[in-house]
Scaffold this motif. Structure first.
Motif, mmCIF file in Angstrom:
data_model
loop_
_atom_site.group_PDB
_atom_site.id
_atom_site.type_symbol
_atom_site.label_atom_id
_atom_site.label_comp_id
_atom_site.label_asym_id
_atom_site.label_seq_id
_atom_site.Cartn_x
_atom_site.Cartn_y
_atom_site.Cartn_z
ATOM 1 N N VAL A 245 12.245 -59.522 -51.619
ATOM 2 C CA VAL A 245 12.659 -58.393 -50.780
ATOM 3 C C VAL A 245 14.092 -57.987 -51.127
ATOM 4 O O VAL A 245 14.404 -56.803 -51.262
ATOM 5 C CB VAL A 245 12.546 -58.753 -49.283
ATOM 6 C CG1 VAL A 245 13.205 -57.685 -48.425
ATOM 7 C CG2 VAL A 245 11.086 -58.918 -48.891
ATOM 8 N N ALA A 246 14.962 -58.980 -51.314
ATOM 9 C CA ALA A 246 16.367 -58.682 -51.603
ATOM 10 C C ALA A 246 16.516 -57.969 -52.936
ATOM 11 O O ALA A 246 17.315 -57.056 -53.079
ATOM 12 C CB ALA A 246 17.174 -59.972 -51.592
ATOM 13 N N TYR A 268 5.096 -57.385 -48.117
ATOM 14 C CA TYR A 268 4.908 -56.910 -49.493
ATOM 15 C C TYR A 268 4.674 -55.400 -49.496
ATOM 16 O O TYR A 268 5.111 -54.692 -50.388
ATOM 17 C CB TYR A 268 3.710 -57.603 -50.144
ATOM 18 C CG TYR A 268 3.842 -59.104 -50.233
ATOM 19 C CD1 TYR A 268 4.561 -59.691 -51.269
ATOM 20 C CD2 TYR A 268 3.261 -59.936 -49.288
ATOM 21 C CE1 TYR A 268 4.690 -61.065 -51.363
ATOM 22 C CE2 TYR A 268 3.389 -61.310 -49.361
ATOM 23 C CZ TYR A 268 4.105 -61.870 -50.396
ATOM 24 O OH TYR A 268 4.233 -63.234 -50.470
ATOM 25 N N SER A 269 3.945 -54.937 -48.461
ATOM 26 C CA SER A 269 3.607 -53.513 -48.422
ATOM 27 C C SER A 269 4.848 -52.631 -48.269
ATOM 28 O O SER A 269 4.808 -51.452 -48.588
ATOM 29 C CB SER A 269 2.630 -53.245 -47.281
ATOM 30 O OG SER A 269 3.214 -53.619 -46.046
ATOM 31 N N ASP A 270 5.953 -53.208 -47.788
ATOM 32 C CA ASP A 270 7.183 -52.424 -47.614
ATOM 33 C C ASP A 270 8.049 -52.385 -48.867
ATOM 34 O O ASP A 270 9.065 -51.694 -48.902
ATOM 35 C CB ASP A 270 8.034 -53.011 -46.471
ATOM 36 C CG ASP A 270 7.321 -52.894 -45.140
ATOM 37 O OD1 ASP A 270 6.521 -51.955 -44.991
ATOM 38 O OD2 ASP A 270 7.554 -53.746 -44.259
ATOM 39 N N PRO B 54 22.237 -52.632 -45.752
ATOM 40 C CA PRO B 54 21.085 -52.352 -46.632
ATOM 41 C C PRO B 54 19.758 -52.632 -45.914
ATOM 42 O O PRO B 54 19.635 -53.599 -45.161
ATOM 43 C CB PRO B 54 21.284 -53.334 -47.788
ATOM 44 C CG PRO B 54 22.726 -53.689 -47.776
ATOM 45 C CD PRO B 54 23.206 -53.551 -46.369
ATOM 46 N N HIS B 55 18.789 -51.759 -46.206
ATOM 47 C CA HIS B 55 17.482 -51.896 -45.579
ATOM 48 C C HIS B 55 16.854 -53.269 -45.853
ATOM 49 O O HIS B 55 16.211 -53.859 -44.995
ATOM 50 C CB HIS B 55 16.573 -50.781 -46.110
ATOM 51 C CG HIS B 55 15.194 -50.833 -45.554
ATOM 52 N ND1 HIS B 55 14.919 -50.679 -44.203
ATOM 53 C CD2 HIS B 55 13.994 -51.057 -46.149
ATOM 54 C CE1 HIS B 55 13.621 -50.791 -44.004
ATOM 55 N NE2 HIS B 55 13.034 -51.019 -45.158
ATOM 56 N N SER B 56 17.074 -53.772 -47.089
ATOM 57 C CA SER B 56 16.450 -55.054 -47.430
ATOM 58 C C SER B 56 16.995 -56.189 -46.551
ATOM 59 O O SER B 56 16.276 -57.130 -46.235
ATOM 60 C CB SER B 56 16.667 -55.373 -48.911
ATOM 61 O OG SER B 56 18.027 -55.609 -49.165
ATOM 62 N N TRP B 57 18.257 -56.081 -46.140
ATOM 63 C CA TRP B 57 18.820 -57.128 -45.279
ATOM 64 C C TRP B 57 18.136 -57.124 -43.913
ATOM 65 O O TRP B 57 17.845 -58.173 -43.347
ATOM 66 C CB TRP B 57 20.326 -56.927 -45.101
ATOM 67 C CG TRP B 57 21.114 -57.178 -46.349
ATOM 68 C CD1 TRP B 57 20.608 -57.403 -47.596
ATOM 69 C CD2 TRP B 57 22.531 -57.237 -46.468
ATOM 70 N NE1 TRP B 57 21.614 -57.584 -48.488
ATOM 71 C CE2 TRP B 57 22.815 -57.494 -47.837
ATOM 72 C CE3 TRP B 57 23.593 -57.097 -45.579
ATOM 73 C CZ2 TRP B 57 24.112 -57.620 -48.311
ATOM 74 C CZ3 TRP B 57 24.894 -57.223 -46.057
ATOM 75 C CH2 TRP B 57 25.143 -57.482 -47.414
ATOM 76 N N VAL B 58 17.904 -55.907 -43.396
ATOM 77 C CA VAL B 58 17.223 -55.794 -42.103
ATOM 78 C C VAL B 58 15.820 -56.388 -42.216
ATOM 79 O O VAL B 58 15.362 -57.153 -41.357
ATOM 80 C CB VAL B 58 17.132 -54.307 -41.675
ATOM 81 C CG1 VAL B 58 16.472 -54.189 -40.317
ATOM 82 C CG2 VAL B 58 18.514 -53.679 -41.666
ATOM 83 N N GLN B 59 15.137 -56.055 -43.322
ATOM 84 C CA GLN B 59 13.792 -56.593 -43.564
ATOM 85 C C GLN B 59 13.812 -58.118 -43.596
ATOM 86 O O GLN B 59 12.993 -58.775 -42.972
ATOM 87 C CB GLN B 59 13.290 -56.093 -44.933
ATOM 88 C CG GLN B 59 12.937 -54.655 -44.963
ATOM 89 C CD GLN B 59 11.454 -54.485 -44.705
ATOM 90 O OE1 GLN B 59 10.906 -55.118 -43.827
ATOM 91 N NE2 GLN B 59 10.796 -53.645 -45.471
#
Lengths: 309, 345
Positions: A245-246, A268-270, B54-59
């Motif tokens: 994700v990162a 994964y879908s995101d 960053p969006h990925s951090w929130v995720q």
């Protein structure tokens, strides 16, 4: 203990060999000099373990203990001589009719012996015990394994196998073609402006996230095809969803079994690659088997990277 | 530790554990394979919609670390409570929640699902997890009925039946592995336990089952106190020991099955945590089970944080970490007990 037994075996083999040389005298010495024209030229290759494999004439009844061997036998147009294969040997389609002698790691020695092969060819995942068992039955075994490199299979698998099958001319053509294909693909890669960041799915979900790290052959193939492996800094196969994700890759390669499931799994879908439709199925077998289809495998990766330009 | 001051300490011990649990939880959310500054972590958790990070951090924080930490806490907690219950009930320091064949039943269910239905989900839970859950429950019922109703008066019968069924299931798993060599890795790694794929649905599922189970077990703490002194005492107080044992073990099985369905068969927590706490705060079961829940949560949060970070960006199975942490600890404790001359806590 096992090592001692193996050493003893080697010792016994050497003794036996020198003994037979001494006993049969001149005739043997003549046929073993390959340049001699009178007697049938004996076929000699050195296998992965450095063992010398010798046949008096091209093998007629061959058992392949690995998919890469089966593929290579067919690519050398010697499919008719194949009498046995493993259950993983699924390519080419003509291989399907051939008798199955068990799995990659657990070949059935009895079933192999029953086929009365004049040559058994193994590759990766073939154990020393099985080698010993087959040799004890007087069966000639060659272990041909490619080093992890794009062209490594040519000299380590294709050429020696062709020698044992008496198909050296075909091997020359095959290797020439293969190199032309590889060169053409690498040429394309040189013209790429953009190096997409790639993630290669080996496993995902319940069993954890697995990918091809920087020290793996698949990782090397990704870089050769013009991609940047986001797992380049890892060794082996372990990865984590958090890192995925990162690092949010541009493009994701998945095996066919994961198609659809991967894209629809939570988290994964995101991923950006999933959202933008940049998830591509890659036939892993064309890459990891390092056989005659390796050029095809490289081409499939290159064409995906080309789409990302 | 066993002086009169000790009593005050024992009373405050759950409080101390609670604070440690909060600390472990915050730490688990703050660390991971991808470094996110502490400031960003707090800001994202307090204002998830602010959009300044960053969006990925929130995720990562909301979809991965938070559910994972909650799951680790609940799985560790319910396993430790199950272990505490079993150790009291069987009056045996070696008892643990996997005792009745639950883990091998779960493994068999999971292995079957991995081979035959590797994908798909039901109510947000993977088919593999559900199969493991059903596997553990089927095994528990089998063990109970195989041992017969009398077994609850004689724990040895129950333990033997559990061992027999465990072997049966394990041979089933080995057979499946032998026939499906390509799935050996997946089955093995499932068995080692992992929290890597836990999402919010897994957290809800865990909360739904383990919260009532754990509370019921704590509520029965007094009963367990009586039972652990022997069945005569229970009869004297008008309790039906067989029935109580059946209830307590059913609760344990249910909680353990839920844990295993989400996280695989993570070992050592159910054995070690209650064992250690019994030694520290004594055998009063209400307090012991409460402390076990807290302690189990702390331990699994720490173990999972280690599993996630030590080979980052890769992961190691959390079951490996719990065993690595647990084994030396138990050895030291066993030695200490040998010197003090008591092994039953």
């Amino acid at each position: 203990m096992r090592r001692f037994r193996f050493l003893f075996l080697v010792f016994a083999l050497v003794l036996g060999w020198t003994g037979s040389l001494a006993a049969s005298g001149q005739a043997d010495a003549v046929s073993s000099s390959s340049s001699h024209k009178k007697s049938s030229k004996s076929l000699v290759v050195r296998d992965f373990h450095g063992r010398e494999i010798q046949l008096d004439e091209p093998a007629q009844r061959v058992v392949a203990l690995s998919p890469v061997i089966t593929e290579t036998v067919f690519a050398l147009e010697q499919g008719n001589s194949l009498v046995g294969k493993t259950e993983y040997c699924d390519y080419p389609p003509e291989a399907q009719g051939i008798t199955t002698i068990g799995s990659l790691r657990e070949p059935d020695i009895e079933a192999i012996a029953a086929l009365e092969p004049d040559l058994v060819v193994a590759s990766a995942h073939f154990s020393e015990e099985h080698l010993r068992q087959l040799e004890a039955l007087g069966i000639t075994v060659a272990v041909l394994m490619a080093p992890d490199s794009l062209r490594g299979g040519q000299e380590a698998v294709i050429r020696p196998l062709a020698t044992l099958l008496g198909a050296e001319d075909k091997a020359k053509d095959l290797i020439l073609q293969l190199n032309q294909q590889i060169d053409a693909e690498l040429e394309k890669v040189k013209s790429f402006q953009f190096q997409p960041r790639v993630y290669y799915v080996v496993g995902f979900g319940d069993g954890g996230d697995w990918t091809a790290g920087g020290d793996t052959f698949i990782g090397e193939m990704i870089e050769l095809a013009g991609g940047e492996n986001i797992a380049q800094d890892t060794e082996g196969w372990s990865f984590s969803l958090e890192a995925l994700v990162a690092r949010d890759p541009d493009v994701i390669f998945i095996p066919s079994w994961a198609d659809g499931v991967f894209q629809n799994s939570p988290v994964y879908s995101d991923l950006r690659a999933v959202q933008s439709g940049n998830v591509f199925v890659v036939d892993e077998n064309t890459i990891v088997r390092q056989g005659p289809r390796i050029g095809e495998g490289l081409a499939s990766l290159v064409s995906i990277v080309a789409q990302m330009q | 530790m066993r002086t009169t001051d000790g009593n005050a300490m024992k009373r405050f011990f759950p409080m101390v554990l609670f604070l440690l649990l909060v600390a472990a939880f915050l730490m688990a959310v703050a660390v991971g394979s991808h470094p996110i500054p502490l400031k960003a972590v707090t800001s994202i958790l307090l204002h998830p919609g602010a959009g300044e990070w960053p969006h990925s951090w929130v995720q990562i924080l909301w979809k991965l670390r938070l559910p994972r930490a909650l799951a680790a806490m609940m799985v560790g907690g319910v396993l430790a409570v199950g272990g505490g219950t079993c150790q009291g009930l069987f009056r045996n320091p070696l008892a643990e929640p996997y005792l009745l064949g639950i883990s091998s039943g779960a493994s068999l269910g999971a292995a079957l699902a991995i081979v035959f239905l590797p994908f798909g989900a039901f109510a947000g839970l993977s088919v593999i997890g559900l199969a493991a859950f059903l596997g553990s429950l089927v095994v528990t019922v089998t063990v109970f009925s195989a041992a017969g109703r009398g077994a609850f008066r004689l724990p040895a019968t129950l333990l033997l039946a559990g061992i027999a069924v465990a072997f049966l299931c394990q041979s089933g798993v080995w057979l499946i592995m032998a026939l499906n060599r390509d799935q050996v890795e997946r089955i093995t790694f499932w068995t080692l336990g992992s929290l890597s794929s836990v999402g919010w649905s897994g957290v809800m599922w865990l909360a739904l089952i383990t919260a009532p189970v754990v509370l019921a077990q704590m509520a029965l703490g007094r009963v367990l106190d009586v039972m652990s002194t022997g069945h005569d005492g229970a009869h004297g107080l008008g309790l039906d020991p067989s029935r109580m044992a059946l209830i307590l073990l059913t609760l344990t099985a249910l909680g353990t099955a839920a844990a295993v369905s989400v996280a695989g068969t993570i070992g050592f927590i159910g054995l070690m945590v209650p064992h250690f706490l019994r030694w520290v705060i004594g055998p009063a079961h209400q307090r012991l089970l409460l402390s076990s829940w807290l302690g189990g949560g702390i331990l699994l949060l720490l173990a999972d944080a280690i599993a996630r970070t030590v080979t980052a960006p890769g992961e190691i199975p959390v079951g490996v970490v719990t065993a690595l942490m647990g084994a030396p600890f138990l050895l030291v404790m066993a030695r200490g007990k040998q010197q003090s001359g008591r092994l039953d806590g």
